[in-house]
Design a protein around this motif. Structure first.
Motif, PDB file in Angstrom:
ATOM      1  N   MET A  35       0.836  -1.200   0.000  1.00  0.00           N
ATOM      2  CA  MET A  35       0.000   0.000   0.000  1.00  0.00           C
ATOM      3  C   MET A  35       0.868   1.246   0.000  1.00  0.00           C
ATOM      4  O   MET A  35       1.739   1.434   0.849  1.00  0.00           O
ATOM      5  N   LYS A  36       0.639   2.123  -0.977  1.00  0.00           N
ATOM      6  CA  LYS A  36       1.398   3.363  -1.100  1.00  0.00           C
ATOM      7  C   LYS A  36       0.646   4.568  -0.543  1.00  0.00           C
ATOM      8  O   LYS A  36       1.125   5.693  -0.643  1.00  0.00           O
ATOM      9  N   ASN A  37      -0.540   4.327   0.018  1.00  0.00           N
ATOM     10  CA  ASN A  37      -1.390   5.414   0.505  1.00  0.00           C
ATOM     11  C   ASN A  37      -1.802   6.332  -0.640  1.00  0.00           C
ATOM     12  O   ASN A  37      -1.865   7.551  -0.494  1.00  0.00           O
ATOM     13  N   LEU A  38      -2.081   5.714  -1.791  1.00  0.00           N
ATOM     14  CA  LEU A  38      -2.474   6.440  -2.991  1.00  0.00           C
ATOM     15  C   LEU A  38      -3.704   5.793  -3.616  1.00  0.00           C
ATOM     16  O   LEU A  38      -4.017   4.624  -3.342  1.00  0.00           O
ATOM     17  N   LEU A  39      -4.365   6.519  -4.500  1.00  0.00           N
ATOM     18  CA  LEU A  39      -5.526   5.975  -5.211  1.00  0.00           C
ATOM     19  C   LEU A  39      -5.159   4.724  -5.990  1.00  0.00           C
ATOM     20  O   LEU A  39      -5.983   3.819  -6.159  1.00  0.00           O
ATOM     21  N   THR A  40      -3.939   4.659  -6.464  1.00  0.00           N
ATOM     22  CA  THR A  40      -3.495   3.528  -7.289  1.00  0.00           C
ATOM     23  C   THR A  40      -3.217   2.271  -6.476  1.00  0.00           C
ATOM     24  O   THR A  40      -2.786   1.260  -7.034  1.00  0.00           O
ATOM     25  N   ASP A  41      -3.489   2.295  -5.171  1.00  0.00           N
ATOM     26  CA  ASP A  41      -3.481   1.056  -4.405  1.00  0.00           C
ATOM     27  C   ASP A  41      -4.616   0.133  -4.835  1.00  0.00           C
ATOM     28  O   ASP A  41      -4.596  -1.062  -4.534  1.00  0.00           O
ATOM     29  N   ILE A  42      -5.593   0.676  -5.537  1.00  0.00           N
ATOM     30  CA  ILE A  42      -6.650  -0.141  -6.137  1.00  0.00           C
ATOM     31  C   ILE A  42      -6.134  -0.660  -7.474  1.00  0.00           C
ATOM     32  O   ILE A  42      -5.778   0.126  -8.356  1.00  0.00           O
ATOM     33  N   ALA A  43      -6.088  -1.970  -7.629  1.00  0.00           N
ATOM     34  CA  ALA A  43      -5.574  -2.560  -8.865  1.00  0.00           C
ATOM     35  C   ALA A  43      -6.402  -2.106 -10.058  1.00  0.00           C
ATOM     36  O   ALA A  43      -7.630  -1.989  -9.987  1.00  0.00           O
ATOM     37  N   GLY A  44      -5.706  -1.841 -11.169  1.00  0.00           N
ATOM     38  CA  GLY A  44      -6.396  -1.442 -12.387  1.00  0.00           C
ATOM     39  C   GLY A  44      -6.683   0.034 -12.485  1.00  0.00           C
ATOM     40  O   GLY A  44      -7.436   0.473 -13.368  1.00  0.00           O
ATOM     41  N   VAL A  45      -6.087   0.838 -11.597  1.00  0.00           N
ATOM     42  CA  VAL A  45      -6.283   2.289 -11.606  1.00  0.00           C
ATOM     43  C   VAL A  45      -4.930   2.973 -11.767  1.00  0.00           C
ATOM     44  O   VAL A  45      -3.969   2.628 -11.063  1.00  0.00           O
ATOM     45  N   THR A  46      -4.845   3.926 -12.672  1.00  0.00           N
ATOM     46  CA  THR A  46      -3.649   4.759 -12.810  1.00  0.00           C
ATOM     47  C   THR A  46      -4.045   6.226 -12.747  1.00  0.00           C
ATOM     48  O   THR A  46      -5.191   6.590 -13.020  1.00  0.00           O
ATOM     49  N   VAL A  47      -3.079   7.062 -12.376  1.00  0.00           N
ATOM     50  CA  VAL A  47      -3.324   8.499 -12.230  1.00  0.00           C
ATOM     51  C   VAL A  47      -2.202   9.258 -12.922  1.00  0.00           C
ATOM     52  O   VAL A  47      -1.021   8.904 -12.796  1.00  0.00           O
ATOM     53  N   GLY A  48      -2.570  10.311 -13.650  1.00  0.00           N
ATOM     54  CA  GLY A  48      -1.575  11.158 -14.301  1.00  0.00           C
ATOM     55  C   GLY A  48      -1.895  12.629 -14.133  1.00  0.00           C
ATOM     56  O   GLY A  48      -3.065  13.009 -14.021  1.00  0.00           O
TER      57      GLY A  48
END
Length: 331
Positions: A1-14
């Motif tokens: 867990m990185k404490n980020l939204l991308t801790d949910i598999a299949g999600v990326t953020v840019g």
């Protein structure tokens, strides 16, 4: 867990932002279409494809979300993200047509000192495309993307994120661009309203003050008497790996809005455009009553943490008269 939204598999953020413009865009991209809903509590919202997420309407899944500065001009960011998705062949299929579904929301950062004289067309469509192209598992917090030009009543705002896991192993994470009319901190001190929910000193570990004074509880409002309904907004995305229906995703968004109330004072005002998007990737079944209640409880805490982190991680804009960052005064 990185404490980020991308801790949910299949999600990326840019992110994509422009220092001279003092504004930007954040793209949330799903590897596979996700069930989604929206909840609006602020009095001055600005949204794209919000009606599509109404429970009475047909489309249930989205390919991405667009968060942007720029007020109504920033709604064009969704078109840039949509263009990038179309190049990848992603979208809702209608016979031979493929239409990427990209709801979005905007915040007002037009008076923060940046150069907004962009001519006939704004930069937001291009920034949206760049944000989508930049999407990955790791992303920065603070004065980046949609949080680049964000402010609050007393400190520079920004973009924050946080995540957690329920006792049953369901993950939930939030991302918030914090541009509130109110304050995320208590009075003029270093304490965050969201202090009780902090984990591992993620926003300074200052806790609450030993007591609350009347001055701490008085109204602090961006712009004071000159405040305008279009000048504010906190916009957020909440994602879980639970399997939810569109109706359940809506309920989760409603519960998650209580995280706004735990982190911002005052909140949901006529001067705000507060919006929460929720999405569910559908990996884990969940009890529709007890399980959803627990998920909502933790989601609200995660949302409050994400909002506090957005202010904690921000850096001041390099313009005369710009608000200080929290770390400028208290780090």
């Amino acid at each position: 867990m990185k404490n980020l939204l991308t801790d949910i598999a299949g999600v990326t953020v840019g992110h994509a932002d422009d220092a001279r413009l003092a504004s930007g865009v954040t793209a949330v991209i799903f590897d596979q279409p996700a069930v989604a809903a929206i909840d609006v509590r602020g009095g001055g919202p600005g949204t794209r494809e919000g009606a599509l997420l109404d429970l009475a309407n047909t489309v249930e899944r989205v390919d991405a979300f667009a968060l942007a500065g720029g007020s109504a001009f920033g709604l064009e960011a969704g078109g840039g993200i949509q263009a990038w998705l179309a190049e990848q062949g992603r979208g809702f299929v209608v016979r031979g047509a493929v239409i990427p579904i990209v709801p979005g929301a905007i915040l007002f950062d037009l008076l923060n000192g940046g150069d907004k004289a962009w001519g006939r067309f704004s930069h937001y469509r291009d920034l949206g495309y760049a944000a989508a192209a930049n999407a990955g598992a790791d992303f920065a917090l603070g004065s980046v993307g949609a949080g680049c030009g964000a402010t609050t009543a007393n400190f520079k705002g920004g973009l924050g994120s946080a995540s957690a896991i329920t006792a049953g192993g369901v993950k939930v994470a939030a991302l918030a661009a914090v541009n509130a009319v109110g304050s995320v901190t208590i009075g003029d001190g270093p304490w965050f309203w969201a202090a009780p929910f902090e984990i591992d000193g993620e926003y300074g570990g200052r806790g609450w003050p030993s007591s609350f004074t009347p001055d701490m509880l008085k109204l602090r409002m961006k712009g004071g008497a000159a405040a305008n309904a279009a000048e504010n907004t906190t916009i957020a995305v909440l994602v879980t790996d639970a399997a939810l229906t569109k109706v359940q995703a809506k309920r989760l968004a409603m519960i998650a809005q209580t995280g706004f109330a735990r982190a911002i004072y005052p909140v949901h005002a006529p001067l705000d455009g507060d919006v929460v998007f929720t999405a569910a990737t559908g990996e884990k079944p969940i009890d529709p009553v007890v399980g959803l209640t627990e998920l909502g409880m933790i989601a609200a805490n995660v949302m409050a943490r994400a909002i506090a982190r957005g202010v904690y991680e921000a850096t001041a804009l390099p313009f005369e008269g710009a608000l200080p960052a929290w770390k400028d005064r208290f780090a």
